[in-house]
Design a protein around this motif. Sequence first.
Motif, PDB file in Angstrom:
ATOM      1  N   THR A  48      61.354  27.423  -2.407  1.00 52.20           N
ATOM      2  CA  THR A  48      61.693  28.661  -3.101  1.00 52.20           C
ATOM      3  C   THR A  48      61.298  28.605  -4.568  1.00 52.20           C
ATOM      4  O   THR A  48      60.910  29.620  -5.157  1.00 52.20           O
ATOM      5  N   VAL A  49      61.393  27.423  -5.164  1.00 54.99           N
ATOM      6  CA  VAL A  49      60.947  27.258  -6.555  1.00 54.99           C
ATOM      7  C   VAL A  49      59.434  27.467  -6.631  1.00 54.99           C
ATOM      8  O   VAL A  49      58.923  28.116  -7.558  1.00 54.99           O
ATOM      9  N   ASN A  50      58.726  26.921  -5.655  1.00 52.15           N
ATOM     10  CA  ASN A  50      57.281  27.121  -5.553  1.00 52.15           C
ATOM     11  C   ASN A  50      56.951  28.609  -5.460  1.00 52.15           C
ATOM     12  O   ASN A  50      56.092  29.143  -6.175  1.00 52.15           O
ATOM     13  N   GLY A  51      57.664  29.317  -4.576  1.00 51.94           N
ATOM     14  CA  GLY A  51      57.414  30.751  -4.403  1.00 51.94           C
ATOM     15  C   GLY A  51      57.692  31.544  -5.664  1.00 51.94           C
ATOM     16  O   GLY A  51      56.917  32.435  -6.042  1.00 51.94           O
ATOM     17  N   LYS A  52      58.791  31.239  -6.339  1.00 55.77           N
ATOM     18  CA  LYS A  52      59.125  31.933  -7.580  1.00 55.77           C
ATOM     19  C   LYS A  52      58.091  31.640  -8.665  1.00 55.77           C
ATOM     20  O   LYS A  52      57.759  32.524  -9.473  1.00 55.77           O
ATOM     21  N   GLY A  53      57.577  30.409  -8.687  1.00 57.78           N
ATOM     22  CA  GLY A  53      56.534  30.072  -9.659  1.00 57.78           C
ATOM     23  C   GLY A  53      55.263  30.856  -9.410  1.00 57.78           C
ATOM     24  O   GLY A  53      54.626  31.358 -10.359  1.00 57.78           O
ATOM     25  N   LEU A  54      54.875  30.987  -8.140  1.00 57.00           N
ATOM     26  CA  LEU A  54      53.700  31.780  -7.798  1.00 57.00           C
ATOM     27  C   LEU A  54      53.897  33.240  -8.187  1.00 57.00           C
ATOM     28  O   LEU A  54      52.974  33.899  -8.686  1.00 57.00           O
ATOM     29  N   ALA A  55      55.123  33.744  -7.966  1.00 57.45           N
ATOM     30  CA  ALA A  55      55.410  35.132  -8.340  1.00 57.45           C
ATOM     31  C   ALA A  55      55.333  35.320  -9.856  1.00 57.45           C
ATOM     32  O   ALA A  55      54.818  36.344 -10.331  1.00 57.45           O
ATOM     33  N   LYS A  56      55.848  34.355 -10.596  1.00 55.60           N
ATOM     34  CA  LYS A  56      55.792  34.449 -12.054  1.00 55.60           C
ATOM     35  C   LYS A  56      54.354  34.531 -12.537  1.00 55.60           C
ATOM     36  O   LYS A  56      53.999  35.353 -13.401  1.00 55.60           O
ATOM     37  N   LEU A  57      53.498  33.685 -11.949  1.00 54.67           N
ATOM     38  CA  LEU A  57      52.076  33.741 -12.302  1.00 54.67           C
ATOM     39  C   LEU A  57      51.466  35.067 -11.848  1.00 54.67           C
ATOM     40  O   LEU A  57      50.607  35.631 -12.536  1.00 54.67           O
ATOM     41  N   GLY A  58      51.924  35.582 -10.706  1.00 56.09           N
ATOM     42  CA  GLY A  58      51.410  36.856 -10.209  1.00 56.09           C
ATOM     43  C   GLY A  58      51.737  38.005 -11.143  1.00 56.09           C
ATOM     44  O   GLY A  58      50.891  38.874 -11.394  1.00 56.09           O
ATOM     45  N   ILE A  59      52.943  38.024 -11.683  1.00 54.31           N
ATOM     46  CA  ILE A  59      53.322  39.074 -12.627  1.00 54.31           C
ATOM     47  C   ILE A  59      52.501  38.956 -13.909  1.00 54.31           C
ATOM     48  O   ILE A  59      52.059  39.975 -14.479  1.00 54.31           O
ATOM     49  N   GLN A  60      52.259  37.729 -14.349  1.00 59.90           N
ATOM     50  CA  GLN A  60      51.396  37.536 -15.525  1.00 59.90           C
ATOM     51  C   GLN A  60      49.987  38.055 -15.252  1.00 59.90           C
ATOM     52  O   GLN A  60      49.360  38.682 -16.111  1.00 59.90           O
ATOM     53  N   ALA A  61      49.486  37.799 -14.035  1.00 57.00           N
ATOM     54  CA  ALA A  61      48.147  38.262 -13.674  1.00 57.00           C
ATOM     55  C   ALA A  61      48.097  39.785 -13.620  1.00 57.00           C
ATOM     56  O   ALA A  61      47.091  40.398 -14.002  1.00 57.00           O
ATOM     57  N   CYS A  62      49.180  40.402 -13.157  1.00 60.62           N
ATOM     58  CA  CYS A  62      49.245  41.870 -13.138  1.00 60.62           C
ATOM     59  C   CYS A  62      49.138  42.434 -14.557  1.00 60.62           C
ATOM     60  O   CYS A  62      48.452  43.441 -14.792  1.00 60.62           O
ATOM     61  N   LYS A  63      49.829  41.810 -15.485  1.00 59.09           N
ATOM     62  CA  LYS A  63      49.755  42.267 -16.871  1.00 59.09           C
ATOM     63  C   LYS A  63      48.328  42.119 -17.404  1.00 59.09           C
ATOM     64  O   LYS A  63      47.824  42.987 -18.123  1.00 59.09           O
ATOM     65  N   ALA A  64      47.680  41.005 -17.034  1.00 61.86           N
ATOM     66  CA  ALA A  64      46.304  40.786 -17.476  1.00 61.86           C
ATOM     67  C   ALA A  64      45.355  41.803 -16.849  1.00 61.86           C
ATOM     68  O   ALA A  64      44.348  42.185 -17.457  1.00 61.86           O
TER      69      ALA A  64
END
Length: 343
Positions: free
Chosen positions: A162-178
């Motif tokens: 779950t920590v792995n999944g949340k980390g991927l999501a955090k990077l995904g939100i950053q990528a969305c902003k980019a």
Amino acid sequence: MTRAVRLLAVGATAALTLTAAACSKPSSGTAGTTGAASASKSVSQDKKLSIGFLGFAKANSFAQAGWAGVQEYAAAHNASATFLDANFDAPTQVNQLQDAVTSKRYDVVIIQANDGTAMVNPVKQAIAAGITVVAEFTPIGGRYDTAEPQVPGTINIIDPPTVNGKGLAKLGIQACKAANVSKCQVAYLQGFANFPLDTARTKAAVDDLRAGGAEVISNLVGGYTQDSGRTAMQNLLQAHPGVNVVIGSSQALEGAAPLAKGKKIQFIGNGGSTQAFAAVNSGAWFAIYDVPEKADGAKAAELGLDKARGKNVPTSMATCDLTKFACLGTKQTLAGVTADYSD
């Protein structure tokens, strides 16, 4: 985690940033030493010990990274090591551990559990037989949100799914902003369907992506090979040609990303191979979730052998606490860091 299947993370599966020395100190969240963690059979310091490594699959690059760390540490510290290949099959892995208990062949077993719940009873049997058990990367037990021991007497070096999944999501939100779009479409490519750790990781990632405002448009199975990633990407682009961000195992993205030529898609890989590092550093990918897997393998061997020789060892540590950037590998955070395995 490449995961005949090559990795996961998980994949998943999934990745390496530290030397074994850097992993030698426990994280701030370490549970400390306990009687259960230090009370296994004590042996002479000069006796050669044996390690059984129950990895995800021998053909899996992520498992091979952990195996390399185990082998190197064992060879330098008066121990032998054997890879027991379950090829991602949970019942086979259970049988392998039960056979190890019966044969008494190994002083230490290091386990990348394909199914943490299924491994509970054979792990209890191993501990009762005086075998030192180290859970490496994936939990042994039914919880996928903690690095703490779920079976008393085990040592745990865990990246909770779950920590792995949340980390991927955090990077995904950053990528969305980019990506700078009004409505960010994110495709999450799951590792394996109905694989317990993948199921937990996928739910954590999708939930956090949606909470962060992203539109999760698919949940295709991307697997842990270039071929499976290529197939998933073909299906994705047919159904959602305007996708903005794609998240999946690094091995899958190595097959998927070339199909996006000419499209402005941000890729996030789960796993830190040399190929994944190169993709981030070149700007072809936005980021990776980078687990120090070879160092983890070496650390698992170190703690397992130390415990088998009667030393006090920590009972748990979270893998990403051992990195300076919590496994979130962007071009900026990966500066000066070198991957130590290849897909």
